[in-house]
Design an enzyme around this catalytic site. Structure first.
Site, PDB file in Angstrom:
ATOM      1  N   ARG A 181       0.818  -1.214   0.000  1.00  0.00           N
ATOM      2  CA  ARG A 181       0.000   0.000   0.000  1.00  0.00           C
ATOM      3  C   ARG A 181       0.848   1.258   0.000  1.00  0.00           C
ATOM      4  NH1 ARG A 181      -2.452   3.034   4.041  1.00  0.00           N
ATOM      5  NH2 ARG A 181      -1.922   1.493   5.650  1.00  0.00           N
ATOM      6  N   ASP A 229      -2.341  15.173 -18.418  1.00  0.00           N
ATOM      7  CA  ASP A 229      -2.595  13.776 -18.742  1.00  0.00           C
ATOM      8  C   ASP A 229      -1.933  13.502 -20.090  1.00  0.00           C
ATOM      9  OD1 ASP A 229      -3.613  11.355 -19.690  1.00  0.00           O
ATOM     10  OD2 ASP A 229      -5.601  11.678 -18.854  1.00  0.00           O
ATOM     11  N   TYR A 257     -11.408  13.656 -21.025  1.00  0.00           N
ATOM     12  CA  TYR A 257     -11.915  12.291 -20.974  1.00  0.00           C
ATOM     13  C   TYR A 257     -13.142  12.264 -20.061  1.00  0.00           C
ATOM     14  CZ  TYR A 257     -12.147   7.600 -18.913  1.00  0.00           C
ATOM     15  OH  TYR A 257     -12.577   6.405 -18.415  1.00  0.00           O
ATOM     16  N   LYS A 298      -3.516   1.840 -20.969  1.00  0.00           N
ATOM     17  CA  LYS A 298      -3.560   2.050 -22.412  1.00  0.00           C
ATOM     18  C   LYS A 298      -2.206   1.715 -23.054  1.00  0.00           C
ATOM     19  CE  LYS A 298      -7.737   3.658 -21.595  1.00  0.00           C
ATOM     20  NZ  LYS A 298      -7.806   3.921 -20.151  1.00  0.00           N
TER      21      LYS A 298
END
Length: 381
Positions: free
Chosen positions: A47, A173, A101, A198
């Site tokens: 984590r 981004d 997006y 992606k």
């Protein structure tokens, strides 16, 4: 590695430990969640995003983006949300340039108010609008390198300069171009986000995200990520690191295919319009050519016959899959109105230029001749 190292070599060797761990050329998966604490040392824990396999892929991603540090996340949206939350607190404001997006738009148009962030949407090509949006509470600027789905390229260098002049954190981004084509830190961006689901991975078999930046900024992102729990598991980190080694080869092939397909479609009488920054007709072609080392794998277009023609084309094409993701080795196609931007209202989509008949096409690494022949048969040639 040397600053002169070409990207293809960097993708394979960047961030690699030398000598190799346990003499293995392929870095292993460290599946464990628990590690012995060395005297005076910190805690290694999944984590916290600091276990060996996580650290390995983070070092590699930082090298590819030309950043001091990186942190991987459980998804692209986790990367974006965590990067923003590392900069913004309750009452702070964010300037957002250009269209977004659909998932990011939903976060900033809906959830931001509940969190307590103010959001000002501006034109990515209008510096006067950026200035008009400035308030004492403004802390950051956010933009996409290439917008989804209409593949516009805003004044990215100007936005980074504007942020720096006003003491704002600049966040971008960079999912569509990838660091193969554009490295935003070189023009002044503070934090760079990706949906590594992606093209960075490129094989449509994992979900991941990444944020890169200075060591100080990434430590703040990592702290937020640790609190929110959006860490990346070691198996996904391993797959991502494997995908990165072929990133340059895949992206170059996808670029060549996308440009060839865009040129074919632009000349076809059954296609109303084509959006691809590699075309001279694209409004941002000159800017993209100056900023990027290629124009990306994504294009969008509208058939001349409207929605019925779009749906018929999606049914008739044989090679691409009708699927909503992008950046993989296989070509994918979708109507954004019912997929990536379905959460926007019809009015919001119309304002963004996203009609019901718009098709987004993510070009894979198939032979360009086969893709064009497939479109030719589907369009009735």
């Amino acid at each position: 590695m040397s600053d002169a190292t070409r990207f293809e070599t960097l993708a394979v060797h960047g961030g690699e430990p030398r000598p190799a761990r346990d003499r293995s050329v392929v870095f292993p998966i460290y599946q464990g969640t628990v590690y012995e604490i060395e005297p005076g040392g910190g805690v290694d824990y999944i984590r916290y995003s600091n276990t060996p396999t996580q650290t390995y892929v983070q070092d590699k991603l930082a090298a590819l983006e030309g950043a001091e540090a990186a942190v991987v996340t459980a998804s692209g949206m986790a990367a974006i949300a965590t990067a923003l939350s590392s900069v913004l607190g309750g009452g702070d404001r964010l300037i957002v340039a250009g269209n977004l997006y659909g998932g990011t738009h939903a976060l900033l148009a809906e959830e931001a108010r509940r969190i307590g962030w103010g959001v000002d949407f501006v034109d990515a090509d209008d510096p006067a609008a950026w200035e008009a949006a400035l308030r004492p509470e403004t802390k950051a600027v956010y933009v996409e390198s290439i917008t989804n789905p209409l593949v516009r390229v805003g004044d990215l260098a100007g936005l980074a300069r504007f942020a720096r002049e006003h003491g704002l954190t600049s966040i971008i981004d960079n999912t569509f171009p990838t660091p193969v084509l554009f490295r935003p830190h070189t023009v002044g961006y503070d934090l760079v986000c990706h949906s590594a689901t992606k093209a960075l991975n490129g094989h449509s078999d994992l979900v991941a995200g990444v944020v890169t930046g200075s060591a100080e900024r990434i430590e703040r992102v990592r702290h937020q990520l640790m609190l929110f729990g959006g860490s990346l598991d070691p198996n996904a980190a391993f797959l991502l690191s494997r995908g990165l080694k072929t990133l340059a080869l895949r992206v170059r092939a996808q670029n060549e295919n996308a440009l060839a397909l865009a040129r074919f479609l632009e000349e076809h009488e059954a296609i109303a319009d084509v959006h691809y920054p590699g075309l001279a007709s694209h409004p941002d072609h000159e800017r993209a050519a100056a900023l990027f080392d290629g124009f990306g794998s994504m294009l969008a277009f509208r058939p001349a016959g409207g929605l019925d023609a779009a749906e018929r084309l999606l049914r008739t094409l044989r090679i691409p899959y009708p699927a909503a993701s992008l950046g993989g080795v296989e070509s994918l196609m979708t109507r954004p109105a019912i997929s990536s931007h379905a959460k926007m209202t019809a009015e919001e989509r119309a304002a963004a230029g996203i009609g019901d008949d718009l098709i987004r096409f993510s070009t894979g690494i198939e032979a360009a001749e086969d893709l064009i022949a497939d479109f030719a048969q589907a369009l009735g040639d």
